[in-house]
Design a protein around this motif. Structure first.
Motif, PDB file in Angstrom:
ATOM      1  N   ARG A   2       1.248   6.407   5.807  1.00  0.00           N
ATOM      2  CA  ARG A   2      -0.185   5.888   5.986  1.00  0.00           C
ATOM      3  C   ARG A   2      -0.294   5.247   7.579  1.00  0.00           C
ATOM      4  O   ARG A   2       0.683   4.658   7.600  1.00  0.00           O
ATOM      5  CB  ARG A   2      -0.949   5.122   5.047  1.00  0.00           C
ATOM      6  CG  ARG A   2      -0.280   3.939   4.672  1.00  0.00           C
ATOM      7  CD  ARG A   2      -1.046   3.013   3.571  1.00  0.00           C
ATOM      8  NE  ARG A   2      -0.109   1.742   3.268  1.00  0.00           N
ATOM      9  CZ  ARG A   2      -0.389   0.791   3.896  1.00  0.00           C
ATOM     10  NH1 ARG A   2      -1.388   0.731   5.070  1.00  0.00           N
ATOM     11  NH2 ARG A   2       0.311  -0.506   3.649  1.00  0.00           N
ATOM     12  N   TYR A   3      -1.374   5.449   8.013  1.00  0.00           N
ATOM     13  CA  TYR A   3      -1.661   5.008   9.287  1.00  0.00           C
ATOM     14  C   TYR A   3      -2.913   3.865   9.398  1.00  0.00           C
ATOM     15  O   TYR A   3      -4.007   4.344   8.656  1.00  0.00           O
ATOM     16  CB  TYR A   3      -1.883   6.101  10.342  1.00  0.00           C
ATOM     17  CG  TYR A   3      -0.877   6.996  10.296  1.00  0.00           C
ATOM     18  CD1 TYR A   3       0.239   7.108  11.213  1.00  0.00           C
ATOM     19  CD2 TYR A   3      -0.914   8.145   9.406  1.00  0.00           C
ATOM     20  CE1 TYR A   3       1.122   8.062  11.340  1.00  0.00           C
ATOM     21  CE2 TYR A   3       0.166   9.046   9.528  1.00  0.00           C
ATOM     22  CZ  TYR A   3       1.113   8.694  10.437  1.00  0.00           C
ATOM     23  OH  TYR A   3       2.152   9.806  10.500  1.00  0.00           O
ATOM     24  N   GLU A   4      -2.566   2.834   9.857  1.00  0.00           N
ATOM     25  CA  GLU A   4      -3.625   2.064   9.994  1.00  0.00           C
ATOM     26  C   GLU A   4      -4.241   1.544  11.622  1.00  0.00           C
ATOM     27  O   GLU A   4      -3.033   1.716  12.240  1.00  0.00           O
ATOM     28  CB  GLU A   4      -3.157   0.458   9.418  1.00  0.00           C
ATOM     29  CG  GLU A   4      -3.242   0.563   8.003  1.00  0.00           C
ATOM     30  CD  GLU A   4      -2.901  -0.933   7.148  1.00  0.00           C
ATOM     31  OE1 GLU A   4      -2.979  -1.854   7.935  1.00  0.00           O
ATOM     32  OE2 GLU A   4      -2.515  -0.851   6.201  1.00  0.00           O
ATOM     33  N   VAL A   5      -5.291   1.836  11.838  1.00  0.00           N
ATOM     34  CA  VAL A   5      -5.744   1.359  13.116  1.00  0.00           C
ATOM     35  C   VAL A   5      -6.370   0.141  13.139  1.00  0.00           C
ATOM     36  O   VAL A   5      -7.467  -0.034  12.121  1.00  0.00           O
ATOM     37  CB  VAL A   5      -6.875   2.729  13.369  1.00  0.00           C
ATOM     38  CG1 VAL A   5      -7.175   2.436  15.038  1.00  0.00           C
ATOM     39  CG2 VAL A   5      -5.942   4.106  13.626  1.00  0.00           C
ATOM     40  N   SER A   6      -5.876  -0.831  14.055  1.00  0.00           N
ATOM     41  CA  SER A   6      -6.551  -1.895  14.294  1.00  0.00           C
ATOM     42  C   SER A   6      -6.847  -2.373  15.716  1.00  0.00           C
ATOM     43  O   SER A   6      -6.497  -1.929  16.585  1.00  0.00           O
ATOM     44  CB  SER A   6      -5.454  -3.265  13.916  1.00  0.00           C
ATOM     45  OG  SER A   6      -4.752  -2.697  12.546  1.00  0.00           O
ATOM     46  N   PRO A  10      -1.446  -6.101  15.120  1.00  0.00           N
ATOM     47  CA  PRO A  10      -0.963  -6.614  13.898  1.00  0.00           C
ATOM     48  C   PRO A  10       0.359  -7.308  14.254  1.00  0.00           C
ATOM     49  O   PRO A  10       1.083  -6.655  14.952  1.00  0.00           O
ATOM     50  CB  PRO A  10      -1.075  -5.537  12.885  1.00  0.00           C
ATOM     51  CG  PRO A  10      -1.601  -4.414  13.662  1.00  0.00           C
ATOM     52  CD  PRO A  10      -1.658  -4.867  15.171  1.00  0.00           C
ATOM     53  N   ASP A  12       2.851  -6.464  12.230  1.00  0.00           N
ATOM     54  CA  ASP A  12       3.834  -5.678  12.230  1.00  0.00           C
ATOM     55  C   ASP A  12       3.936  -4.760  13.264  1.00  0.00           C
ATOM     56  O   ASP A  12       5.047  -4.252  13.647  1.00  0.00           O
ATOM     57  CB  ASP A  12       3.416  -4.651  10.934  1.00  0.00           C
ATOM     58  CG  ASP A  12       3.391  -5.296   9.434  1.00  0.00           C
ATOM     59  OD1 ASP A  12       4.309  -6.161   9.152  1.00  0.00           O
ATOM     60  OD2 ASP A  12       2.779  -4.793   8.500  1.00  0.00           O
ATOM     61  N   ILE A  41      -1.968   1.463  16.553  1.00  0.00           N
ATOM     62  CA  ILE A  41      -1.709   2.167  15.117  1.00  0.00           C
ATOM     63  C   ILE A  41      -0.499   1.877  14.861  1.00  0.00           C
ATOM     64  O   ILE A  41       0.522   2.148  15.377  1.00  0.00           O
ATOM     65  CB  ILE A  41      -1.841   3.829  15.765  1.00  0.00           C
ATOM     66  CG1 ILE A  41      -3.299   4.075  16.278  1.00  0.00           C
ATOM     67  CG2 ILE A  41      -1.733   4.598  14.498  1.00  0.00           C
ATOM     68  CD1 ILE A  41      -3.275   5.302  16.901  1.00  0.00           C
ATOM     69  N   TYR A  44       3.146   3.063   8.228  1.00  0.00           N
ATOM     70  CA  TYR A  44       3.488   2.422   6.907  1.00  0.00           C
ATOM     71  C   TYR A  44       4.392   3.578   5.988  1.00  0.00           C
ATOM     72  O   TYR A  44       3.603   4.704   5.697  1.00  0.00           O
ATOM     73  CB  TYR A  44       2.585   1.746   6.287  1.00  0.00           C
ATOM     74  CG  TYR A  44       2.209   0.466   7.152  1.00  0.00           C
ATOM     75  CD1 TYR A  44       2.762  -0.755   6.780  1.00  0.00           C
ATOM     76  CD2 TYR A  44       1.000   0.549   7.800  1.00  0.00           C
ATOM     77  CE1 TYR A  44       2.330  -1.714   7.574  1.00  0.00           C
ATOM     78  CE2 TYR A  44       0.749  -0.421   8.698  1.00  0.00           C
ATOM     79  CZ  TYR A  44       1.305  -1.892   8.370  1.00  0.00           C
ATOM     80  OH  TYR A  44       0.906  -2.945   9.120  1.00  0.00           O
ATOM     81  N   LYS A  86      -1.973  11.283  15.681  1.00  0.00           N
ATOM     82  CA  LYS A  86      -2.861  10.185  15.009  1.00  0.00           C
ATOM     83  C   LYS A  86      -3.640   9.492  16.215  1.00  0.00           C
ATOM     84  O   LYS A  86      -4.846   9.143  16.182  1.00  0.00           O
ATOM     85  CB  LYS A  86      -2.305   9.136  14.342  1.00  0.00           C
ATOM     86  CG  LYS A  86      -3.188   8.012  13.550  1.00  0.00           C
ATOM     87  CD  LYS A  86      -4.175   8.649  12.848  1.00  0.00           C
ATOM     88  CE  LYS A  86      -5.184   7.695  12.215  1.00  0.00           C
ATOM     89  NZ  LYS A  86      -6.202   8.237  11.268  1.00  0.00           N
ATOM     90  N   THR A  90      -7.460   9.778  17.312  1.00  0.00           N
ATOM     91  CA  THR A  90      -8.262   8.557  17.223  1.00  0.00           C
ATOM     92  C   THR A  90      -8.906   8.608  18.586  1.00  0.00           C
ATOM     93  O   THR A  90     -10.091   8.081  18.713  1.00  0.00           O
ATOM     94  CB  THR A  90      -7.488   7.304  17.001  1.00  0.00           C
ATOM     95  OG1 THR A  90      -6.679   7.507  15.810  1.00  0.00           O
ATOM     96  CG2 THR A  90      -8.299   6.063  16.968  1.00  0.00           C
TER      97      THR A  90
END
Length: 150
Positions: A2-6, A10, A12, A41, A44, A86, A90
């Motif tokens: 899974r991918y998180e965009v912040s 972060p 991590d 990005i 995880y 990704k 984005t």
């Protein structure tokens, strides 16, 4: 995966970049003010961070991709390509029509395989040969992220 965009970098992402660029590759100037204006990005594997990159608007509809890093246990599983996909998705969703990047020359072939081309500008970053590359972001790229982990 899974991918998180912040919008904020972060912890991590910091940990992955430190492990890859500082500890493995010996870079010293890893974190900079560009982190404050970038989208970060993080990929995880379940709850475990595996890879990261950042993108930011550069000029007009051109965005820049940078700081792509994948932790050793996740290399060879297409995670880098999926992170680039990704990032392209984005950036495109935010109006970009072109993505540039400042690649280490030793990994230029990886980016070429994803459709990036040498812009003819070669230089050094902390003594490491780099080159500027770019790719238009029109229509489908053919390398949008997909979960290839088994």
């Amino acid at each position: 995966m899974r991918y998180e965009v912040s919008e904020a970098i972060p912890e991590d992402a910091k940990a992955i970049r430190k492990a890859v660029f500082v500890e493995e590759q010996g870079f010293h100037n890893e974190f900079d003010l560009t982190d404050d204006v970038s989208l970060h990005i993080v990929a995880y594997d379940g709850a475990d961070p595996a890879g990261v990159c950042r993108i930011f608007p550069d000029c007009g509809k051109t965005w820049t991709l940078g700081r792509l890093a994948v932790l050793k246990p996740y290399r060879g599983q297409h995670l880098g390509a999926n992170l680039v996909g990704k990032a392209e998705e984005t950036a495109r969703s935010r109006g970009a029509n072109r993505l540039t990047l400042h690649a280490q020359e030793r990994v230029a072939g990886f980016y070429e395989s994803l459709g990036y081309r040498d812009m003819g500008i070669h230089d050094q970053d902390e003594g490491c040969p780099h080159m500027w590359m770019d790719k238009p972001l029109t229509g489908s790229t053919g390398n949008e992220p997909e979960d290839r982990a088994s």
